[in-house]
Scaffold this motif. Structure first.
Motif, mmCIF file in Angstrom:
data_model
loop_
_atom_site.group_PDB
_atom_site.id
_atom_site.type_symbol
_atom_site.label_atom_id
_atom_site.label_comp_id
_atom_site.label_asym_id
_atom_site.label_seq_id
_atom_site.Cartn_x
_atom_site.Cartn_y
_atom_site.Cartn_z
ATOM 1 N N ALA A 99 0.704 -1.490 -0.356
ATOM 2 C CA ALA A 99 -0.352 -0.061 -0.044
ATOM 3 C C ALA A 99 0.838 1.329 0.224
ATOM 4 O O ALA A 99 0.784 2.572 -0.649
ATOM 5 C CB ALA A 99 -1.234 0.071 1.248
ATOM 6 N N ALA A 100 1.626 1.654 0.975
ATOM 7 C CA ALA A 100 2.947 2.236 0.968
ATOM 8 C C ALA A 100 3.549 2.883 -0.670
ATOM 9 O O ALA A 100 3.602 4.062 -0.564
ATOM 10 C CB ALA A 100 3.702 2.258 1.802
ATOM 11 N N LEU A 101 4.268 1.356 -1.503
ATOM 12 C CA LEU A 101 4.140 1.740 -2.276
ATOM 13 C C LEU A 101 3.745 2.247 -3.867
ATOM 14 O O LEU A 101 3.750 3.322 -4.083
ATOM 15 C CB LEU A 101 5.357 0.842 -3.021
ATOM 16 N N ALA A 102 2.079 1.743 -3.322
ATOM 17 C CA ALA A 102 1.190 2.220 -3.811
ATOM 18 C C ALA A 102 0.833 3.819 -4.373
ATOM 19 O O ALA A 102 1.094 4.567 -5.325
ATOM 20 C CB ALA A 102 0.162 1.780 -3.831
ATOM 21 N N ILE A 103 0.460 4.246 -3.435
ATOM 22 C CA ILE A 103 0.412 5.821 -2.559
ATOM 23 C C ILE A 103 2.199 6.227 -2.932
ATOM 24 O O ILE A 103 1.662 8.127 -3.412
ATOM 25 C CB ILE A 103 0.557 5.965 -1.558
ATOM 26 N N SER A 104 2.799 5.718 -2.809
ATOM 27 C CA SER A 104 4.014 6.331 -3.393
ATOM 28 C C SER A 104 4.264 6.599 -4.490
ATOM 29 O O SER A 104 4.571 7.941 -5.598
ATOM 30 C CB SER A 104 5.264 6.248 -2.849
ATOM 31 N N GLU A 105 4.393 6.176 -5.506
ATOM 32 C CA GLU A 105 4.014 6.085 -6.940
ATOM 33 C C GLU A 105 2.615 6.725 -7.409
ATOM 34 O O GLU A 105 3.103 7.701 -7.871
ATOM 35 C CB GLU A 105 3.649 4.271 -7.361
ATOM 36 N N VAL A 106 1.818 6.984 -6.402
ATOM 37 C CA VAL A 106 1.626 8.423 -7.348
ATOM 38 C C VAL A 106 1.467 9.583 -7.449
ATOM 39 O O VAL A 106 0.744 10.183 -7.680
ATOM 40 C CB VAL A 106 -0.522 7.722 -7.022
ATOM 41 N N ALA A 108 6.855 -3.282 12.111
ATOM 42 C CA ALA A 108 6.791 -1.400 12.351
ATOM 43 C C ALA A 108 8.025 -0.762 12.215
ATOM 44 O O ALA A 108 7.396 0.226 10.739
ATOM 45 C CB ALA A 108 5.705 -1.525 13.756
ATOM 46 N N LEU A 109 8.701 -1.323 12.840
ATOM 47 C CA LEU A 109 10.445 -0.338 12.723
ATOM 48 C C LEU A 109 10.530 -0.592 11.108
ATOM 49 O O LEU A 109 11.189 0.172 10.714
ATOM 50 C CB LEU A 109 11.412 -0.959 13.807
ATOM 51 N N GLU A 110 10.600 -1.820 10.866
ATOM 52 C CA GLU A 110 11.170 -2.301 9.587
ATOM 53 C C GLU A 110 10.347 -1.436 7.887
ATOM 54 O O GLU A 110 11.109 -0.434 6.911
ATOM 55 C CB GLU A 110 11.276 -3.706 8.527
ATOM 56 N N LEU A 111 9.288 -1.192 8.286
ATOM 57 C CA LEU A 111 8.190 -0.380 8.107
ATOM 58 C C LEU A 111 8.379 1.062 7.370
ATOM 59 O O LEU A 111 8.479 1.796 6.958
ATOM 60 C CB LEU A 111 6.705 -0.480 8.042
ATOM 61 N N TYR A 112 8.731 1.149 9.112
ATOM 62 C CA TYR A 112 8.886 3.206 8.859
ATOM 63 C C TYR A 112 10.298 3.702 8.128
ATOM 64 O O TYR A 112 10.628 4.028 7.533
ATOM 65 C CB TYR A 112 9.256 3.018 10.696
ATOM 66 N N LYS A 113 11.113 2.319 7.804
ATOM 67 C CA LYS A 113 12.372 2.758 7.963
ATOM 68 C C LYS A 113 12.833 2.505 5.993
ATOM 69 O O LYS A 113 13.000 3.585 5.072
ATOM 70 C CB LYS A 113 13.588 1.797 7.892
ATOM 71 N N TYR A 114 11.103 1.883 5.443
ATOM 72 C CA TYR A 114 11.196 1.037 4.023
ATOM 73 C C TYR A 114 9.626 2.676 3.991
ATOM 74 O O TYR A 114 10.589 2.790 2.214
ATOM 75 C CB TYR A 114 10.822 -0.009 4.367
ATOM 76 N N LEU A 115 9.536 3.301 4.916
ATOM 77 C CA LEU A 115 8.640 4.598 3.964
ATOM 78 C C LEU A 115 9.849 5.351 3.402
ATOM 79 O O LEU A 115 9.729 5.857 2.758
ATOM 80 C CB LEU A 115 7.809 4.745 4.974
ATOM 81 N N ASP A 116 10.465 5.546 4.199
ATOM 82 C CA ASP A 116 12.386 6.879 4.229
ATOM 83 C C ASP A 116 12.774 6.556 2.625
ATOM 84 O O ASP A 116 13.357 7.086 2.383
ATOM 85 C CB ASP A 116 13.112 6.366 4.928
ATOM 86 N N THR A 117 13.032 5.085 2.710
ATOM 87 C CA THR A 117 13.274 5.357 1.075
ATOM 88 C C THR A 117 12.193 5.467 -0.248
ATOM 89 O O THR A 117 12.778 6.138 -1.276
ATOM 90 C CB THR A 117 13.900 3.711 0.634
ATOM 91 N N LEU A 118 11.284 5.424 0.387
ATOM 92 C CA LEU A 118 9.903 6.223 -1.468
ATOM 93 C C LEU A 118 10.352 6.979 -1.734
ATOM 94 O O LEU A 118 10.344 8.925 -0.540
ATOM 95 C CB LEU A 118 8.904 5.488 -0.576
#
Length: 367
Positions: free
Chosen positions: A119-126, A155-165
C-alpha cells in the motif's frame, strides 16, 4: 422548560436530528481543560461531518484534525483546516482522490496512515508521479485487530522502508485503541498503558535509527484522559463533540453534555401501554441491540419492535403520549446516527434558528 425542548418544534418535521450549538461549545471548552496543550489535540470529524461544527472547533484554537473518508477530508479543506490526517489507509481510487485533495486544498497539510509495504508503494507512486511527497504515519495494531501492524521490529522496518520511497515521508505513528472502553477507569487505564508500552518502545527505536522523534497520535474518546496525561502524545477524540447515551453510561469520568438529539413523534397509540413513533432503523443507528435511543421526556419507554420507519414503545400510560407528541431522544451511538441525515437543525435558546448541511455524510462532495 427543559434544555432540550423546542419552542418551535412544530416547524421541525420528524424524524430529525437537532444539535445544540451552545452545548457543542461547552464540550469543546471542557475538552481543552483536560489537556495541558491544545496543540496536542487532533479532533476526529467522523462524528459531526459538519463544516460549521469544525469551524466552531477551529474558533476555539484547535488546528489539527483526523478524518476517515475523502469527503470528510474535503470538508476540512473547504474550511481551511490547517492539518488533516486521514486515519484510513487509502487503496485503489482513494489514493488518487487523496492526491486531488492535496492539489485542490494546498492550505491544508494532508497526511495518511499505512500498514504495509504494498500500500505504501502504491501511495508513493501516485504522489511522486505528480511531484508530491505525502507525510505518512505507520498505522499500529495495539489490540483492536482491525487494521495496522503490531508495534515491533516489523513496524520499524516499515518505517525505514517508507523513508526510501520518493512519494512519501514517515512522520509518525498512529495507535487507535477503540477496543478499550471499560467502565472502570482504573481497568481502562491499565489496559491502555499496556497497549501503549510497545508503541513507546517503537518510537524510541525509530529515534535510535536516526529519525526525528515521531509524532504519536493515540486513542479516541474513551482513552483520551489516559493519553492526555502522556507528555507529547497527540490525542484524537471525536464523539465528545456531541456525546451519546453509550459513552455517557460507559465513561462516567467524562462529563461532556449531550449536544445532539433525534426528534421523533408519536404517530399512533396502539393500546393503553403501547405507542408507535416515527423513529425507524433509517433514523437512528441500528447496529446495537435495543435500546438504541434514550428518550429524555419518556424515560420509562421500552422498545418493543423497530422497523424501517416505525418504533413501537411500551409505556406505563399511553394517554400521556397522544398522537403528535414530540419525543426527544439521545442515541446510543451518535456517529452513525448523524450520517443518516442530510441536514441538522441547529438550536439556540430552546428554538431552532438554522440548519447545517451534514456535508460529509456523502461519499463524494466534489472530489
Amino acid at each position: 422548560m427543559e434544555w432540550y425542548q423546542l419552542t418551535n418544534a412544530a416547524q421541525v418535521d420528524s424524524p430529525a436530528i437537532v444539535i445544540y450549538e451552545d452545548r457543542i461549545k461547552e464540550n469543546v471548552s471542557l475538552l481543552k481543560t483536560m489537556i495541558d496543550d491544545i496543540q496536542r489535540l487532533r479532533i476526529h470529524v467522523k462524528t459531526s461531518k459538519i463544516a460549521e461544527v469544525v469551524q466552531l472547533i477551529m474558533e476555539a484554537g484547535i488546528t489539527k484534525f483526523k478524518f476517515a473518508t475523502i469527503a470528510e477530508g474535503e470538508m476540512l479543506g473547504m474550511v481551511n483546516a490547517k492539518d488533516a490526517l486521514m486515519a484510513y489507509q487509502p487503496v485503489g481510487p482513494k489514493i488518487v482522490r487523496l492526491l486531488e485533495l492535496v492539489q485542490k486544498y494546498p492550505q491544508t497539510a494532508f497526511s495518511c496512515v499505512t500498514d504495509n509495504t504494498d500500500a505504501a508503494l502504491a501511495i508513493s507512486e501516485v504522489f511522486s508521479a505528480q511531484g508530491h511527497r505525502l507525510p505518512v504515519y505507520v498505522d499500529l495494531n495495539v489490540g483492536m485487530n482491525r487494521t495496522g501492524i503490531k508495534p515491533g521490529q516489523e513496524a520499524l522496518e516499515l518505517y525505514k522502508y517508507l523513508d526510501t520511497l520518493p512519494g512519501v515521508v514517515p512522520v509518525g505513528l498512529h495507535a487507535y485503541d477503540g477496543h478499550l472502553h471499560d467502565t472502570d477507569m482504573s481497568i481502562r487505564k491499565e489496559r491502555c498503558d499496556a497497549a501503549y508500552a510497545p508503541v513507546a518502545t517503537l518510537a524510541g527505536a525509530i529515534v535510535n535509527n536516526g529519525f526525528p522523534p515521531p509524532d504519536i497520535v493515540a486513542g479516541g474518546t474513551p482513552t483520551f484522559p489516559v493519553h492526555a496525561a502522556r507528555k507529547g502524545v497527540t490525542c484524537s477524540p471525536g464523539t465528545f463533540v456531541f456525546w451519546d447515551a453509550g459513552y455517557a453510561a460507559n465513561l462516567p469520568e467524562q462529563s461532556f453534555k449531550w449536544a445532539a438529539l433525534v426528534i421523533s413523534r408519536v404517530i399512533s397509540v396502539i393500546d393503553g401501554q403501547h405507542i408507535c413513533s416515527d423513529l425507524g432503523h433509517k433514523s437512528v443507528a441500528a447496529e446495537n441491540p435495543q435500546p438504541r435511543v434514550q428518550f429524555l421526556n419518556a424515560p420509562e419507554a421500552v422498545p418493543v419492535s423497530q422497523s424501517e420507519e416505525h418504533l413501537v414503545l411500551k409505556v406505563e400510560n399511553a394517554s400521556l403520549y397522544p398522537v403528535g407528541t414530540v419525543l426527544y431522544g439521545v442515541p446510543k451511538h451518535i456517529c452513525p446516527t448523524v450520517a443518516l441525515y442530510e441536514k441538522a437543525y441547529v438550536a439556540t435558546h430552546n428554538a431552532v434558528t438554522a440548519n447545517w448541511r451534514i456535508i460529509a455524510r456523502d461519499r463524494q462532495i466534489i472530489i
